[in-house]
Design an enzyme around this catalytic site. Structure first.
Site, PDB file in Angstrom:
ATOM      1  N   GLU A 279       0.850  -1.207   0.000  1.00 42.21           N
ATOM      2  CA  GLU A 279       0.000   0.000   0.000  1.00 42.21           C
ATOM      3  C   GLU A 279       0.880   1.250   0.000  1.00 42.21           C
ATOM      4  O   GLU A 279       0.556   2.246  -0.645  1.00 42.21           O
ATOM      5  CB  GLU A 279      -0.948   0.014   1.202  1.00 42.21           C
ATOM      6  CG  GLU A 279      -2.012  -1.069   1.159  1.00 42.21           C
ATOM      7  CD  GLU A 279      -2.805  -1.088  -0.140  1.00 42.21           C
ATOM      8  OE1 GLU A 279      -3.160  -0.014  -0.644  1.00 42.21           O
ATOM      9  OE2 GLU A 279      -3.053  -2.192  -0.656  1.00 42.21           O
ATOM     10  N   TRP A 282       1.556   1.808  -3.439  1.00 43.20           N
ATOM     11  CA  TRP A 282       0.534   2.557  -4.192  1.00 43.20           C
ATOM     12  C   TRP A 282       0.735   4.051  -3.990  1.00 43.20           C
ATOM     13  O   TRP A 282       0.511   4.853  -4.897  1.00 43.20           O
ATOM     14  CB  TRP A 282      -0.872   2.141  -3.754  1.00 43.20           C
ATOM     15  CG  TRP A 282      -1.330   0.904  -4.477  1.00 43.20           C
ATOM     16  CD1 TRP A 282      -1.256  -0.373  -4.027  1.00 43.20           C
ATOM     17  CD2 TRP A 282      -1.912   0.837  -5.788  1.00 43.20           C
ATOM     18  NE1 TRP A 282      -1.750  -1.245  -4.970  1.00 43.20           N
ATOM     19  CE2 TRP A 282      -2.168  -0.533  -6.060  1.00 43.20           C
ATOM     20  CE3 TRP A 282      -2.242   1.774  -6.757  1.00 43.20           C
ATOM     21  CZ2 TRP A 282      -2.738  -0.953  -7.266  1.00 43.20           C
ATOM     22  CZ3 TRP A 282      -2.815   1.360  -7.959  1.00 43.20           C
ATOM     23  CH2 TRP A 282      -3.049   0.007  -8.200  1.00 43.20           C
ATOM     24  N   TRP A 310     -21.424  12.228 -19.457  1.00 41.37           N
ATOM     25  CA  TRP A 310     -21.865  12.342 -18.064  1.00 41.37           C
ATOM     26  C   TRP A 310     -23.349  12.693 -18.028  1.00 41.37           C
ATOM     27  O   TRP A 310     -23.871  13.325 -18.955  1.00 41.37           O
ATOM     28  CB  TRP A 310     -21.060  13.421 -17.322  1.00 41.37           C
ATOM     29  CG  TRP A 310     -19.592  13.131 -17.270  1.00 41.37           C
ATOM     30  CD1 TRP A 310     -18.610  13.817 -17.913  1.00 41.37           C
ATOM     31  CD2 TRP A 310     -18.941  12.073 -16.549  1.00 41.37           C
ATOM     32  NE1 TRP A 310     -17.376  13.255 -17.633  1.00 41.37           N
ATOM     33  CE2 TRP A 310     -17.551  12.185 -16.803  1.00 41.37           C
ATOM     34  CE3 TRP A 310     -19.369  11.037 -15.716  1.00 41.37           C
ATOM     35  CZ2 TRP A 310     -16.607  11.325 -16.254  1.00 41.37           C
ATOM     36  CZ3 TRP A 310     -18.427  10.170 -15.169  1.00 41.37           C
ATOM     37  CH2 TRP A 310     -17.072  10.316 -15.439  1.00 41.37           C
ATOM     38  N   ASN A 347     -10.777   2.830   3.100  1.00 43.12           N
ATOM     39  CA  ASN A 347     -10.412   2.695   1.680  1.00 43.12           C
ATOM     40  C   ASN A 347     -11.456   1.932   0.859  1.00 43.12           C
ATOM     41  O   ASN A 347     -11.821   2.350  -0.237  1.00 43.12           O
ATOM     42  CB  ASN A 347      -9.048   2.014   1.552  1.00 43.12           C
ATOM     43  CG  ASN A 347      -8.655   1.828   0.098  1.00 43.12           C
ATOM     44  OD1 ASN A 347      -8.546   2.798  -0.640  1.00 43.12           O
ATOM     45  ND2 ASN A 347      -8.482   0.579  -0.325  1.00 43.12           N
ATOM     46  N   TRP A 365     -15.972  12.442 -12.270  1.00 43.69           N
ATOM     47  CA  TRP A 365     -15.110  12.091 -11.141  1.00 43.69           C
ATOM     48  C   TRP A 365     -14.464  13.336 -10.531  1.00 43.69           C
ATOM     49  O   TRP A 365     -14.178  13.389  -9.338  1.00 43.69           O
ATOM     50  CB  TRP A 365     -14.043  11.065 -11.555  1.00 43.69           C
ATOM     51  CG  TRP A 365     -13.117  11.517 -12.664  1.00 43.69           C
ATOM     52  CD1 TRP A 365     -13.304  11.325 -13.995  1.00 43.69           C
ATOM     53  CD2 TRP A 365     -11.887  12.248 -12.534  1.00 43.69           C
ATOM     54  NE1 TRP A 365     -12.262  11.878 -14.697  1.00 43.69           N
ATOM     55  CE2 TRP A 365     -11.377  12.444 -13.835  1.00 43.69           C
ATOM     56  CE3 TRP A 365     -11.158  12.729 -11.454  1.00 43.69           C
ATOM     57  CZ2 TRP A 365     -10.174  13.127 -14.074  1.00 43.69           C
ATOM     58  CZ3 TRP A 365      -9.970  13.397 -11.687  1.00 43.69           C
ATOM     59  CH2 TRP A 365      -9.483  13.605 -12.986  1.00 43.69           C
ATOM     60  N   TRP A 388      -9.494   8.478  -7.707  1.00 49.08           N
ATOM     61  CA  TRP A 388     -10.673   8.841  -8.507  1.00 49.08           C
ATOM     62  C   TRP A 388     -10.536   8.352  -9.937  1.00 49.08           C
ATOM     63  O   TRP A 388     -11.500   7.861 -10.530  1.00 49.08           O
ATOM     64  CB  TRP A 388     -10.928  10.351  -8.437  1.00 49.08           C
ATOM     65  CG  TRP A 388     -11.685  10.654  -7.176  1.00 49.08           C
ATOM     66  CD1 TRP A 388     -11.173  11.078  -5.991  1.00 49.08           C
ATOM     67  CD2 TRP A 388     -13.098  10.465  -6.964  1.00 49.08           C
ATOM     68  NE1 TRP A 388     -12.160  11.186  -5.055  1.00 49.08           N
ATOM     69  CE2 TRP A 388     -13.357  10.824  -5.622  1.00 49.08           C
ATOM     70  CE3 TRP A 388     -14.154  10.049  -7.764  1.00 49.08           C
ATOM     71  CZ2 TRP A 388     -14.646  10.763  -5.079  1.00 49.08           C
ATOM     72  CZ3 TRP A 388     -15.438   9.989  -7.218  1.00 49.08           C
ATOM     73  CH2 TRP A 388     -15.660  10.341  -5.889  1.00 49.08           C
TER      74      TRP A 388
HETATM   75  C1  LIG Z   1     -11.566   7.708  -4.560  1.00 53.29           C
HETATM   76  C2  LIG Z   1     -10.359   7.618  -3.651  1.00 53.29           C
HETATM   77  C3  LIG Z   1      -9.761   8.781  -3.181  1.00 53.29           C
HETATM   78  C4  LIG Z   1      -8.642   8.710  -2.334  1.00 53.29           C
HETATM   79  N1  LIG Z   1      -8.077   9.878  -1.866  1.00 53.29           N
HETATM   80  C5  LIG Z   1      -6.990   9.818  -1.066  1.00 53.29           C
HETATM   81  C6  LIG Z   1      -6.375  11.006  -0.581  1.00 53.29           C
HETATM   82  O1  LIG Z   1      -6.786  12.124  -0.901  1.00 53.29           O
HETATM   83  N2  LIG Z   1      -5.299  10.883   0.253  1.00 53.29           N
HETATM   84  C7  LIG Z   1      -4.813   9.651   0.622  1.00 53.29           C
HETATM   85  O2  LIG Z   1      -3.832   9.594   1.383  1.00 53.29           O
HETATM   86  N3  LIG Z   1      -5.349   8.520   0.135  1.00 53.29           N
HETATM   87  C8  LIG Z   1      -6.420   8.558  -0.679  1.00 53.29           C
HETATM   88  N4  LIG Z   1      -6.972   7.390  -1.143  1.00 53.29           N
HETATM   89  C9  LIG Z   1      -6.268   6.105  -0.873  1.00 53.29           C
HETATM   90  C10 LIG Z   1      -6.705   5.340   0.379  1.00 53.29           C
HETATM   91  O3  LIG Z   1      -8.091   5.220   0.424  1.00 53.29           O
HETATM   92  C11 LIG Z   1      -6.212   5.979   1.677  1.00 53.29           C
HETATM   93  O4  LIG Z   1      -4.830   6.250   1.605  1.00 53.29           O
HETATM   94  C12 LIG Z   1      -6.433   5.043   2.869  1.00 53.29           C
HETATM   95  O5  LIG Z   1      -7.784   4.711   2.990  1.00 53.29           O
HETATM   96  C13 LIG Z   1      -5.964   5.729   4.139  1.00 53.29           C
HETATM   97  O6  LIG Z   1      -6.213   4.919   5.239  1.00 53.29           O
HETATM   98  P1  LIG Z   1      -5.028   4.234   6.028  1.00 53.29           P
HETATM   99  O7  LIG Z   1      -3.988   5.238   6.375  1.00 53.29           O
HETATM  100  O8  LIG Z   1      -5.652   3.468   7.142  1.00 53.29           O
HETATM  101  O9  LIG Z   1      -4.451   3.260   4.943  1.00 53.29           O
HETATM  102  P2  LIG Z   1      -3.593   1.910   5.097  1.00 53.29           P
HETATM  103  O10 LIG Z   1      -4.389   0.829   4.495  1.00 53.29           O
HETATM  104  O11 LIG Z   1      -3.130   1.724   6.475  1.00 53.29           O
HETATM  105  O12 LIG Z   1      -2.365   2.181   4.118  1.00 53.29           O
HETATM  106  C14 LIG Z   1      -1.150   2.791   4.560  1.00 53.29           C
HETATM  107  C15 LIG Z   1      -0.826   3.984   3.706  1.00 53.29           C
HETATM  108  O13 LIG Z   1      -0.616   3.597   2.360  1.00 53.29           O
HETATM  109  C16 LIG Z   1      -1.107   4.620   1.487  1.00 53.29           C
HETATM  110  N5  LIG Z   1      -2.206   4.061   0.686  1.00 53.29           N
HETATM  111  C17 LIG Z   1      -3.085   3.117   1.040  1.00 53.29           C
HETATM  112  N6  LIG Z   1      -3.943   2.854   0.023  1.00 53.29           N
HETATM  113  C18 LIG Z   1      -3.580   3.665  -0.985  1.00 53.29           C
HETATM  114  C19 LIG Z   1      -4.069   3.866  -2.301  1.00 53.29           C
HETATM  115  N7  LIG Z   1      -5.103   3.164  -2.800  1.00 53.29           N
HETATM  116  N8  LIG Z   1      -3.460   4.793  -3.081  1.00 53.29           N
HETATM  117  C20 LIG Z   1      -2.409   5.501  -2.631  1.00 53.29           C
HETATM  118  N9  LIG Z   1      -1.893   5.351  -1.387  1.00 53.29           N
HETATM  119  C21 LIG Z   1      -2.476   4.442  -0.573  1.00 53.29           C
HETATM  120  C22 LIG Z   1      -1.623   5.744   2.358  1.00 53.29           C
HETATM  121  O14 LIG Z   1      -0.594   6.690   2.525  1.00 53.29           O
HETATM  122  C23 LIG Z   1      -1.939   5.025   3.652  1.00 53.29           C
HETATM  123  O15 LIG Z   1      -1.914   5.858   4.786  1.00 53.29           O
HETATM  124  C24 LIG Z   1      -8.109   7.440  -1.981  1.00 53.29           C
HETATM  125  C25 LIG Z   1      -8.717   6.274  -2.473  1.00 53.29           C
HETATM  126  C26 LIG Z   1      -9.828   6.365  -3.286  1.00 53.29           C
HETATM  127  C27 LIG Z   1     -10.472   5.098  -3.801  1.00 53.29           C
END
Ligand SMILES: Cc1cc2nc3c(=O)[nH]c(=O)nc-3n(C[C@H](O)[C@H](O)[C@H](O)COP(=O)(O)OP(=O)(O)OC[C@H]3O[C@@H](n4cnc5c(N)ncnc54)[C@H](O)[C@@H]3O)c2cc1C
Length: 486
Positions: A279, A282, A310, A347, A365, A388
């Site tokens: 993650e 990502w 749209w 997430n 989006w 998005w």
């Molecule tokens: C539509 C949409 C919009 C999002 N907008 C954001 C946003 O503005 N800022 C944001 O930080 N994340 C965003 N995310 C990614 C993700 O949802 C969040 O990072 C995550 O839910 C944060 O929770 P966590 O810290 O418990 O994640 P964990 O599951 O604990 O993951 C650890 C870290 O990995 C990174 N990470 C995890 N999943 C993703 C992912 N899919 N893409 C990129 N990095 C990821 C984050 O930095 C996160 O804190 C978005 C996802 C979607 C589907």
């Protein structure tokens, strides 16, 4: 020795901070500075929830600096103008910072570096925010990656730097401190108080982030792969805002997680740790894409999607229902209400609500991304754009447009007892698990004994799933035909 300015931005921490390390190694006084520069950050200056977090994080950084005989100088205005003013007020001859990769910030920072150099000021920027610098990663043809798996496989073959040692018991202060905005002059907190849920939930700042990381590694890391998709559980790290504002650097998180495994390398002991590190991958991928495709916050990476058909939304009625968590689809509404209350959403549910907006409501989006931008404490340009565009099917490695998340199926799969829905949509609290994700199918006596009058206590669905699915697929087919026969 003349002072050095450390220009804090998305690196609001003392540990593993290469810019601070450079200033300390120089040996003279250090002037820690943050410039609130809404104009320079345009069009992506922080949203309301993000500003709330920033306020707390600056306060925490100032406290930590004061414990070391220093303090944080906060100014508002054009970054270059303020830095130049601080240089003349303190006699500083060096400015150090850690870079960011948002397109407008990259351009602004480049201009500032040039101006500082012309003024004979040492200007140095380092990497504190990424495991792998986005501009150094390329595929065999020397081009940016567009798929996550080869990107991450490639990254994992590269060395990962250890966190740098930058914290010091004492940080030398300048002879005179320049003027700084007080906390109440910074204008970061909301004027009307909608932030109760944020205050109850989060502790912005490096110390809070460190505690959260430790708690996650101890309690949830091992089972992360199994629990991360269950929104009712505390299965993910909730470190996203701390990573966004740099209260923790990814190298620190990597070291803490990999240390639970065999060593500091890339052989984590558990599947939970491996999935969690991916993650972080990502996050790196998102930065990589934003760096190489700087137009993507506004426009689709896959250009054929620019002409997508749209839906019309008279009076913004459907969009408003989505933002308020009143779509009539419980899992969607729970997510949107969690977002509003906590400034954060799980997430899995982010994916569900995003898919619902772009596929069921067929709204652009970019509208959803803008709402997230304003309401998420972790709003980050790279991650939000990737999330998005992934959901809309128009980005790198995206979910294909024809794969349409069915909210009821998603709810039943990832929130089988409805615990998440019950928490965030309390009016459905007494609906039995069998109907919690589709209360419209419940017999009248079941709804009556749960105290729910559909259409009054809780809305009926704003769109019919089957019809919305057909309309979305038709729009996608039209797009493909137009792409094939322009
Ligand atoms: C539509 C949409 C919009 C999002 N907008 C954001 C946003 O503005 N800022 C944001 O930080 N994340 C965003 N995310 C990614 C993700 O949802 C969040 O990072 C995550 O839910 C944060 O929770 P966590 O810290 O418990 O994640 P964990 O599951 O604990 O993951 C650890 C870290 O990995 C990174 N990470 C995890 N999943 C993703 C992912 N899919 N893409 C990129 N990095 C990821 C984050 O930095 C996160 O804190 C978005 C996802 C979607 C589907």
């Amino acid at each position: 020795m003349s002072p050095a300015i450390v220009w804090f931005r998305h690196d609001l921490r003392l540990r593993d901070n290469p810019a601070l390390k450079a200033a300390l190694e120089r040996g003279g006084p250090v002037v820690p500075v943050c410039v609130l520069d809404d104009v320079g950050e345009r069009p992506w200056a922080g949203g309301a929830a993000s500003k709330w977090w920033l306020h707390g994080s600056l306060e925490a950084l100032d406290t930590s600096l004061r414990e070391r005989g220093s303090r944080l100088v906060v100014r508002r205005g054009d970054s270059l103008v303020e830095l130049m003013a601080l240089i003349s007020e303190t006699g500083a001859r060096a400015v150090y910072w850690n870079h960011r990769c948002e397109p407008s910030v990259v351009a602004r920072d480049g201009r500032i570096q040039g101006e500082l150099a012309r003024a004979g000021i040492e200007a140095k920027n380092s990497n504190g925010a990424y495991l792998f610098e986005p501009n150094r990663i390329a595929n065999r043809e020397g081009r940016p990656f567009r798929m996550f798996t080869p990107f991450w496989r490639h990254c994992l073959e590269l060395p990962i730097d250890r966190p740098v040692k930058s914290d010091a018991r004492h940080i030398p202060a300048p002879r005179r401190w320049p003027a700084s905005l007080d906390a109440d002059q910074r204008g970061l907190l909301p004027r009307i108080s909608w932030d109760g849920g944020l205050k109850e939930t989060w502790v912005p700042g490096e110390k809070g982030a460190g505690r959260r990381l430790k708690r996650f590694v101890t309690n949830a890391l091992e089972a992360y792969d199994r629990r991360r998709d269950l929104p009712a559980e505390d299965g993910s790290s909730q470190l996203s805002a701390s990573l966004h504002f740099g209260e923790l650097g990814p190298r620190q998180v990597w070291a803490a997680v990999a240390a639970v495994g065999r060593d500091m390398g890339v052989c984590p002991a558990s599947e939970g740790a491996r999935v969690f590190l991916s993650e972080l991958g990502w996050r790196e991928f998102a930065q990589h894409l934003l760096f190489h495709f700087p137009f993507t916050p506004q426009a689709p990476l896959r250009s054929e999607f620019a002409g997508f058909d749209w839906a019309k939304d008279p009076g913004d009625a459907q969009f408003t229902a989505w933002t308020l968590g009143l779509t009539g689809y419980p899992i969607v509404d729970a997510g949107m209400r969690q977002l509003w209350r906590l400034g954060w959403m799980h997430n899995r549910v982010r994916m569900i609500v995003a898919s619902f907006l772009v596929k069921h409501l067929r709204l652009p989006w970019q509208k959803g991304a803008a709402w997230f931008w304003d309401t998420l404490v972790d709003a980050g340009l790279a991650n939000n754009t990737l999330g998005w565009q992934w959901s809309a099917g128009c980005g790198a490695d995206a979910a294909p447009y024809f794969r349409i998340f069915a909210p009821v199926v998603q709810g039943e799969r990832f929130d089988p007892e409805g615990a998440y829905v019950r928490r965030w949509v309390p009016e459905l609290n007494r609906v039995p698990a069998t109907f919690i994700h589709h209360p419209w199918d419940a017999p009248p006596n079941v709804l009556a004994s749960a105290g729910v009058r559909l259409g009054e206590d809780y809305p009926r669905p704003v769109v019919d799933h089957a019809a919305a699915r057909v309309a979305a697929l038709a729009a996608f087919k039209k797009l493909r035909m137009e792409a094939n026969h322009p």
